[in-house]
Scaffold this active site. Sequence first.
Site, PDB file in Angstrom:
ATOM      1  N   ARG A   1      53.727  32.530  52.527  1.00  7.30           N
ATOM      2  CA  ARG A   1      54.696  31.720  51.779  1.00  7.30           C
ATOM      3  C   ARG A   1      55.259  30.609  52.653  1.00  7.30           C
ATOM      4  NH1 ARG A   1      60.547  32.945  49.971  1.00  7.30           N
ATOM      5  NH2 ARG A   1      60.827  31.522  48.214  1.00  7.30           N
TER       6      ARG A   1
ATOM      7  N   HIS B   1      55.431  26.473  51.781  1.00 10.94           N
ATOM      8  CA  HIS B   1      56.670  25.699  51.790  1.00 10.94           C
ATOM      9  C   HIS B   1      56.664  24.641  52.885  1.00 10.94           C
ATOM     10  CE1 HIS B   1      59.517  27.875  48.952  1.00 10.94           C
ATOM     11  NE2 HIS B   1      58.342  28.475  48.798  1.00 10.94           N
TER      12      HIS B   1
ATOM     13  N   GLY C   1      53.995  17.607  54.382  1.00  9.71           N
ATOM     14  CA  GLY C   1      52.688  17.979  54.903  1.00  9.71           C
ATOM     15  C   GLY C   1      52.774  19.148  55.874  1.00  9.71           C
TER      16      GLY C   1
ATOM     17  N   SER D   1      57.672  21.179  59.703  1.00 10.28           N
ATOM     18  CA  SER D   1      59.022  20.658  59.475  1.00 10.28           C
ATOM     19  C   SER D   1      59.947  21.714  58.875  1.00 10.28           C
ATOM     20  CB  SER D   1      58.980  19.416  58.568  1.00 10.28           C
ATOM     21  OG  SER D   1      58.311  19.687  57.354  1.00 10.28           O
TER      22      SER D   1
ATOM     23  N   GLU E   1      65.037  21.076  55.868  1.00  8.05           N
ATOM     24  CA  GLU E   1      64.335  21.805  54.807  1.00  8.05           C
ATOM     25  C   GLU E   1      64.733  23.282  54.808  1.00  8.05           C
ATOM     26  OE1 GLU E   1      60.078  21.263  55.148  1.00  8.05           O
ATOM     27  OE2 GLU E   1      60.351  19.175  55.731  1.00  8.05           O
TER      28      GLU E   1
ATOM     29  N   ASN F   1      64.743  27.452  50.248  1.00  7.89           N
ATOM     30  CA  ASN F   1      64.029  27.975  51.415  1.00  7.89           C
ATOM     31  C   ASN F   1      64.780  29.085  52.139  1.00  7.89           C
ATOM     32  OD1 ASN F   1      61.700  26.443  51.242  1.00  7.89           O
ATOM     33  ND2 ASN F   1      62.503  24.772  52.506  1.00  7.89           N
TER      34      ASN F   1
ATOM     35  N   HIS G   1      50.264  35.154  45.125  1.00 12.79           N
ATOM     36  CA  HIS G   1      51.257  36.079  44.568  1.00 12.79           C
ATOM     37  C   HIS G   1      50.724  37.509  44.456  1.00 12.79           C
ATOM     38  CE1 HIS G   1      53.720  32.647  42.498  1.00 12.79           C
ATOM     39  NE2 HIS G   1      53.970  32.760  43.791  1.00 12.79           N
TER      40      HIS G   1
ATOM     41  N   ASP H   1      53.199  41.913  42.817  1.00 10.34           N
ATOM     42  CA  ASP H   1      52.086  42.640  42.207  1.00 10.34           C
ATOM     43  C   ASP H   1      52.465  44.112  42.125  1.00 10.34           C
ATOM     44  OD1 ASP H   1      49.771  44.005  41.578  1.00 10.34           O
ATOM     45  OD2 ASP H   1      48.592  43.212  43.242  1.00 10.34           O
TER      46      ASP H   1
ATOM     47  N   THR I   1      49.055  46.668  43.520  1.00 11.87           N
ATOM     48  CA  THR I   1      48.638  46.744  44.930  1.00 11.87           C
ATOM     49  C   THR I   1      49.493  45.767  45.728  1.00 11.87           C
ATOM     50  OG1 THR I   1      46.871  45.135  44.492  1.00 11.87           O
ATOM     51  CG2 THR I   1      46.272  47.454  44.404  1.00 11.87           C
TER      52      THR I   1
ATOM     53  N   ASP J   1      44.177  40.921  47.203  1.00 10.72           N
ATOM     54  CA  ASP J   1      42.993  41.156  46.376  1.00 10.72           C
ATOM     55  C   ASP J   1      43.107  40.329  45.100  1.00 10.72           C
ATOM     56  OD1 ASP J   1      44.959  42.476  44.910  1.00 10.72           O
ATOM     57  OD2 ASP J   1      44.250  44.486  45.407  1.00 10.72           O
TER      58      ASP J   1
END
Length: 331
Positions: free
Chosen positions: A69, A73, A79, A83, A92, A98, A196, A250, A253, A258
């Site tokens: 994750r 972000h 980019g 940062s 940020e 965040n 996710h 999820d 699992t 997966d």
Amino acid sequence: MAKTPPFPQMCKFLILLSFFGSAAVLQLSAAALSFGFYAATCPAAELLVRNTVRSASSVDPTVPAKLLRLLFHDCFVEGCDASVLLQGNGTERSDPGNRSLGGFEVIESAKRGLEFFCPATVSCADIVVLAARDAVEFAGGPFVQVPTGRRDGRISAASNVRPNIVDTSFSVDQMMSLFAAKGLSADDLVVLSGAHTIGTAHCSAFSDRFRRGPNGQLTLIDSSLDGAYADQLIRHCPAGASSSATVDNDPATALVFDNQYYKNILSHRGLFQSDSVLMSDGRTRVQVESLAKDQTGFFESWAESFLKLSSIGIKSGDEGDIRLSCSVNNI
């Protein structure tokens, strides 16, 4: 809670993809990035990052999801330039969107080791990418050979966060527009949403699918969500639940990278509205159905999309620095 699986051979894919002939964003990145960029200047760089991620993940199996994750972000704002790691008012990292990010200490640990063995050589931006790559493999996903050579950005502004990250209530149109602005396709959107398959979310992240009554109890208002799954979410987010309460992205699992994410969407168990709309929109449904049936195909597609994600807006030469500490700019 299941333990993160060992690295099953059937889940390992060494995927070497050329940047040339791919999307424009990759073509622009090819000149600055290369495989084995640190072979001469810091030959143990990737191994040190890998061992740091392995050690942290063995202690806390939620680390892989946090590192993955963190990459999203970082790359979607300014980019892939680290940062998001910069601390301070108005950065940020200080933006409310965040504040739930994690994994910073893993990146800093790897950086400290690299500064000891190879001072002022390996960028924090490359560490973030390598750590996310390794995190996916350690959670049971594919291994992706990635080029390095990114440099660290000097600009980090909270005002740039919200316009550049996906909100969990986004429609397919909104997500496609944002991804296109980063040089990513509709196929990349579906594949990268597969991130996710690991991780957790605060109750507030999917509250738009429920109504909170006078007593604080949630009531389902999104009929696209499976009723039994909605009841499960309500039990995890009852009235008076702590603001820090989380649920697994999820439910099947939770710690394994997966293709279960796509199976969940097909069974109307996508946690976020932005997950569920991938099934309800004809432009993305076919790929969701395909990836739900083919984990090998998902892993191969993931490798290609991951390379594109980790090449967004990279900086090189005078555009950036090699930070001595990932949380502060060089003086």
